[in-house]
Design a protein around this motif. Structure first.
Motif, PDB file in Angstrom:
ATOM      1  N   GLN A 162       3.992   5.600  -5.589  1.00  0.00           N
ATOM      2  CA  GLN A 162       3.970   5.645  -7.051  1.00  0.00           C
ATOM      3  C   GLN A 162       2.909   6.618  -7.547  1.00  0.00           C
ATOM      4  OE1 GLN A 162       3.505   1.495  -7.969  1.00  0.00           O
ATOM      5  NE2 GLN A 162       5.712   1.131  -8.039  1.00  0.00           N
ATOM      6  N   GLU A 163       1.752   6.632  -6.866  1.00  0.00           N
ATOM      7  CA  GLU A 163       0.681   7.557  -7.212  1.00  0.00           C
ATOM      8  C   GLU A 163       1.136   9.005  -7.079  1.00  0.00           C
ATOM      9  OE1 GLU A 163      -3.127   7.499  -4.994  1.00  0.00           O
ATOM     10  OE2 GLU A 163      -3.483   5.639  -6.081  1.00  0.00           O
ATOM     11  N   LEU A 164       1.932   9.247  -6.031  1.00  0.00           N
ATOM     12  CA  LEU A 164       2.436  10.609  -5.765  1.00  0.00           C
ATOM     13  C   LEU A 164       3.735  10.904  -6.519  1.00  0.00           C
ATOM     14  CD1 LEU A 164       1.723  10.631  -1.924  1.00  0.00           C
ATOM     15  CD2 LEU A 164       0.448  11.856  -3.713  1.00  0.00           C
ATOM     16  N   LYS A 165       4.153   9.955  -7.363  1.00  0.00           N
ATOM     17  CA  LYS A 165       5.367  10.085  -8.180  1.00  0.00           C
ATOM     18  C   LYS A 165       6.581  10.443  -7.321  1.00  0.00           C
ATOM     19  CE  LYS A 165       2.760  11.387 -12.277  1.00  0.00           C
ATOM     20  NZ  LYS A 165       2.297  10.106 -12.536  1.00  0.00           N
ATOM     21  N   THR A 201       3.900   1.505  -1.169  1.00  0.00           N
ATOM     22  CA  THR A 201       4.509   1.571  -2.494  1.00  0.00           C
ATOM     23  C   THR A 201       3.521   2.127  -3.509  1.00  0.00           C
ATOM     24  OG1 THR A 201       5.935  -0.310  -1.980  1.00  0.00           O
ATOM     25  CG2 THR A 201       5.642   0.213  -4.307  1.00  0.00           C
ATOM     26  N   ARG A 202       2.280   1.642  -3.438  1.00  0.00           N
ATOM     27  CA  ARG A 202       1.243   2.130  -4.352  1.00  0.00           C
ATOM     28  C   ARG A 202       1.043   3.632  -4.197  1.00  0.00           C
ATOM     29  NH1 ARG A 202      -3.435   3.916  -4.444  1.00  0.00           N
ATOM     30  NH2 ARG A 202      -3.909   3.582  -2.235  1.00  0.00           N
ATOM     31  N   GLN A 203       0.969   4.102  -2.936  1.00  0.00           N
ATOM     32  CA  GLN A 203       0.775   5.530  -2.685  1.00  0.00           C
ATOM     33  C   GLN A 203       1.974   6.331  -3.158  1.00  0.00           C
ATOM     34  OE1 GLN A 203      -0.107   6.011   1.492  1.00  0.00           O
ATOM     35  NE2 GLN A 203      -2.012   4.850   1.353  1.00  0.00           N
ATOM     36  N   GLU A 252       0.837  -1.208   0.000  1.00  0.00           N
ATOM     37  CA  GLU A 252       0.000   0.000   0.000  1.00  0.00           C
ATOM     38  C   GLU A 252       0.870   1.256   0.000  1.00  0.00           C
ATOM     39  OE1 GLU A 252      -3.189   2.651  -0.013  1.00  0.00           O
ATOM     40  OE2 GLU A 252      -2.985   0.563  -0.654  1.00  0.00           O
TER      41      GLU A 252
END
Length: 153
Positions: free
Chosen positions: A147-150, A143-145, A141
């Motif tokens: 990546q979402e926030l670049k 990591t996902r966040q 989770e």
């Protein structure tokens, strides 16, 4: 102090033994995926025997040798074993008081023998699997966040 801790240095492999463990593990790895027994020849001082190892034993032996080659101490434990609180804490790599807190909170099943707590190794491993899975999910989770926030992850 128990005998295992007193003789810990006796459990460590020499450099030569580590090389043997690494090489043996490498050789066994090519046989580790089989579902059928593996026949091995054992030779010592002119005596030769063929032993048949169950497929699971080959995988276990390969994993043990890999761990030993990396300098880790390996201990086998029957799945029906009951552990003391200190043994259970050592297996989880936590303090005994912290483990007792987990037992008292009902997070790990246990039973009492007089005033002493005993933990079934299967219950302890089930708990460990649960918390390892929770940690992995939390990392996924994060990591996902990221990546979402670049954030470059």
């Amino acid at each position: 102090m128990n005998a295992a801790k007193e003789n810990f240095h006796d459990l460590l492999l020499s450099e030569h033994e580590s090389v043997l463990a690494r090489e043996s593990s490498r050789v066994l790895s090519s046989y580790a995926r089989r579902a059928t027994p593996l026949e091995m020849e054992v030779k010592e001082r002119g005596r030769r025997e063929v032993v048949s190892l169950p497929a699971e034993a080959v995988r276990l032996l390969m994993n043990m040798l890999t761990e030993m080659a990396e300098g880790n101490v390996v201990k086998l434990m029957p799945m029906h074993a009951e552990l003391t609180t200190q043994q259970a804490a050592d297996l989880l790599n936590v303090s005994r008081p912290y483990l007792v807190k987990l037992l008292d909170e009902g997070l790990i099943d246990h039973r009492k023998v007089g005033t002493h707590r005993r933990v079934d190794v299967r219950d302890l491993l089930a708990y460990k699997h649960r918390i390892d899975q929770e940690r992995a999910n939390a990392l996924d989770e994060l990591t996902r966040q990221a990546q979402e926030l670049k954030m470059g992850y």
